[in-house]
Design an enzyme around this catalytic site. Structure first.
Site, PDB file in Angstrom:
ATOM      1  N   LYS A 185      83.500  30.105 -26.303  1.00  0.00           N
ATOM      2  CA  LYS A 185      83.791  28.665 -26.155  1.00  0.00           C
ATOM      3  C   LYS A 185      85.044  28.483 -25.287  1.00  0.00           C
ATOM      4  O   LYS A 185      85.794  29.433 -25.068  1.00  0.00           O
ATOM      5  CB  LYS A 185      84.009  28.034 -27.526  1.00  0.00           C
TER       6      LYS A 185
HETATM    7  C1  LIG Z   1      78.964  26.728 -31.021  1.00  0.00           C
HETATM    8  C2  LIG Z   1      78.553  25.418 -31.518  1.00  0.00           C
HETATM    9  C3  LIG Z   1      78.667  25.057 -32.873  1.00  0.00           C
HETATM   10  C4  LIG Z   1      79.003  26.029 -33.965  1.00  0.00           C
HETATM   11  O1  LIG Z   1      80.152  26.744 -33.814  1.00  0.00           O
HETATM   12  P1  LIG Z   1      80.309  28.185 -34.517  1.00  0.00           P
HETATM   13  O2  LIG Z   1      81.765  28.451 -34.436  1.00  0.00           O
HETATM   14  O3  LIG Z   1      79.484  29.148 -33.725  1.00  0.00           O
HETATM   15  O4  LIG Z   1      79.827  28.061 -35.923  1.00  0.00           O
HETATM   16  C5  LIG Z   1      78.359  23.751 -33.232  1.00  0.00           C
HETATM   17  N1  LIG Z   1      77.941  22.851 -32.333  1.00  0.00           N
HETATM   18  C6  LIG Z   1      77.795  23.160 -31.032  1.00  0.00           C
HETATM   19  C7  LIG Z   1      77.354  22.089 -30.076  1.00  0.00           C
HETATM   20  C8  LIG Z   1      78.082  24.445 -30.578  1.00  0.00           C
HETATM   21  O5  LIG Z   1      77.918  24.752 -29.282  1.00  0.00           O
END
Ligand SMILES: *Cc1c(COP(=O)(O)O)cnc(C)c1O
Length: 365
Positions: A185
Site C-alpha cells: 500500500k
Molecule cells: C488492502 C485493502 C483492504 C484491507 O487491508 P488489509 O490491511 O490487507 O486487511 C481494505 N480495503 C481495500 C480497498 C484494500 O485495498
C-alpha cells in the site's frame, strides 16, 4: 527485471533507517503497544488532520472496528461500491450486516455518488466510500447525501494514504476512515497493520476499547471486542517510512504522468482519469484494454508482472454475493481492467519496456 511493487528499491533508498528502527525496538523490548505505536498514532493523526488515530492489526480489522463502533447490527445495510477489494464487504458481512452495492463511474472506477440515494432504505446505516487506486471519490456529494439521511460515512482509505481532495487528506473524510499498512500500500509496513481515523472523541475511545478485548480497565470487559493491535516493530518501520512518503508521492505521480504520455502516444485511451481537485497517490495504475487476458499473457511472457484489480464484481463473489444485483459499469470494468507495474522507483526505461510490449501486441497481435 521489473517488479510490480519494488520494496527492495525502497529499502535501498531508506539506507539503514529500517534496521535502526527495528534494533531500537529489540533493545527496549516492548513488543506489544510499545512507544513507537503511540508515536506513530500521533504523527499519523497530525498528518491526516484529525484528532484521533488508533492503530490496529490490519486494514480489514480497521473496517470491522469502525463498523462495530457504529454498532452496526445484523440486517443493517451498508452501501458500498461493487468494485473494490473483498475486505470492504467482508467486514460488513462478518457483523451479519448486508452490503448493498452501487455502480462506479466509467473512467475513475470510483463509486458513482448519483446512485447512492436510490439504494437507501430504512435499514441503511452507513455509506462505505472507497478511495480506490489512490484517489478519493466525491466526498462533498457523498457527505451531502449522508447528512440528508442521517447516515454515517466510512472512508475505506486502504489504498489512499497521502491522497487529497480539495487539499484535504484522505483519512479525514467521513465519520471514520480506515487505512491499511499492507506492504504494497502507499504507506506499507513489513507485515500487516492498519489504522482508524476520526474526529469524534467518543468513537475514538470506542474503537480503541474494541481493539483491546472491549476492556474498560485491566481485566474488566464492557463490550465484546477483538484483539487487534498494531505491532511495535511495524510501527517503528512505519515511522521510518513516513519520512519519505511525501517524496514517494511525488515520484508516483511522475511515474503515472509518464505512463499517461506513453500510453496516449500508442492510442490507449483507458488510462485512469483523476478528478479535478484530487491529488492521487496511484496505489495502482490500472488501464482498460480489450482482450485484457491475452494482453496480460503477452506482458507476462515478456517478463512484465501485472495484476487484475478486480476480476469479479463483489456481488458475484460467493462470500459476499448478492444475486439480485447487477451493475453494468462494474461488469465492464472487471472484464477490461489491468494494473501495470507501479511504484515510486520505476524508471522511465522500465516504463518504456512495458508500453513497447503493449504497442507491439496492438500492432502485430
Ligand atoms: C488492502 C485493502 C483492504 C484491507 O487491508 P488489509 O490491511 O490487507 O486487511 C481494505 N480495503 C481495500 C480497498 C484494500 O485495498
Amino acid at each position: 527485471m521489473i517488479d510490480f511493487v519494488d520494496l527492495a528499491a525502497q529499502k535501498r533508498h531508506l539506507g539503514t533507517r529500517i534496521d535502526d528502527a527495528i534494533q531500537t525496538v529489540l533493545a527496549h523490548g516492548q513488543y506489544v503497544l510499545g512507544p513507537e505505536v503511540e508515536a506513530l498514532e500521533h504523527r499519523l493523526a497530525e498528518r491526516v488532520g484529525v484528532p484521533y488515530c488508533i492503530g490496529c492489526a490490519s486494514g480489514t480489522d480497521a473496517l470491522q472496528l469502525a463498523l462495530m463502533a457504529l454498532e452496526v447490527r445484523p440486517d443493517d445495510e451498508i452501501i458500498l461500491p461493487g468494485f473494490t477489494f473483498i475486505a470492504s464487504a467482508e467486514s460488513v458481512k462478518l457483523l451479519g450486516a448486508r452490503p448493498v452495492y452501487v455502480d462506479i463511474n466509467d473512467d475513475t472506477y470510483l463509486m458513482d455518488s448519483a446512485q447512492i440515494e436510490s439504494a437507501i432504505t430504512p435499514r441503511t446505516c452507513a455509506i462505505m466510500a472507497v478511495s480506490l487506486f489512490g484517489q478519493c471519490p466525491d466526498f462533498q456529494a457523498i457527505s451531502t447525501i449522508a447528512d440528508r439521511h442521517g447516515l454515517a460515512v466510512i472512508e475505506d482509505a486502504a489504498q489512499s494514504f497521502g491522497a487529497r481532495q480539495h487539499g484535504q487528506c484522505s483519512g479525514s473524510f467521513g465519520t471514520m476512515a480506515c487505512t491499511s499498512f499492507f506492504p504494497s500500500k502507499p504507506l506499507g509496513a513489513y507485515g500487516d497493520g492498519g489504522a482508524v481515523f476520526t474526529r469524534d472523541a467518543d468513537l475514538a475511545k470506542r474503537v480503541r476499547q474494541l481493539a483491546r478485548h472491549g476492556e474498560s480497565s485491566r481485566y474488566h470487559h464492557d463490550r465484546l471486542g477483538m484483539n487487534s493491535r498494531l505491532d511495535t516493530i511495524q510501527a517503528a518501520i512505519l515511522l521510518a517510512k513516513l519520512e519519505i512518503v511525501d517524496a514517494e508521492r511525488v515520484w508516483r505521480r511522475q511515474v503515472a504522468e509518464r505512463y499517461d504520455l506513453l500510453l496516449h502516444a500508442i492510442g490507449i485511451k483507458g488510462t485512469p482519469r483523476i478528478l479535478s481537485h484530487n491529488d492521487c497517490v496511484y496505489a495502482q495504475y490500472s488501464i482498460r484494454l480489450d482482450h485484457r487476458d491475452r494482453m496480460q499473457a503477452l506482458l507476462k511472457a515478456a517478463g512484465i508482472p501485472t495484476a487484475v484489480h478486480y476480476p469479479l464484481p463483489l456481488y458475484r463473489q460467493p462470500a459476499v454475493a448478492d444475486p439480485t444485483c447487477w451493475l453494468p459499469v462494474t461488469e465492464a470494468v472487471c472484464h477490461q481492467v489491468l494494473s501495470l507495474p507501479m511504484h515510486p522507483y520505476l524508471t522511465s526505461a522500465q516504463q518504456e519496456q512495458v508500453v513497447t510490449v503493449l504497442r507491439d501486441a496492438y500492432m502485430f497481435g
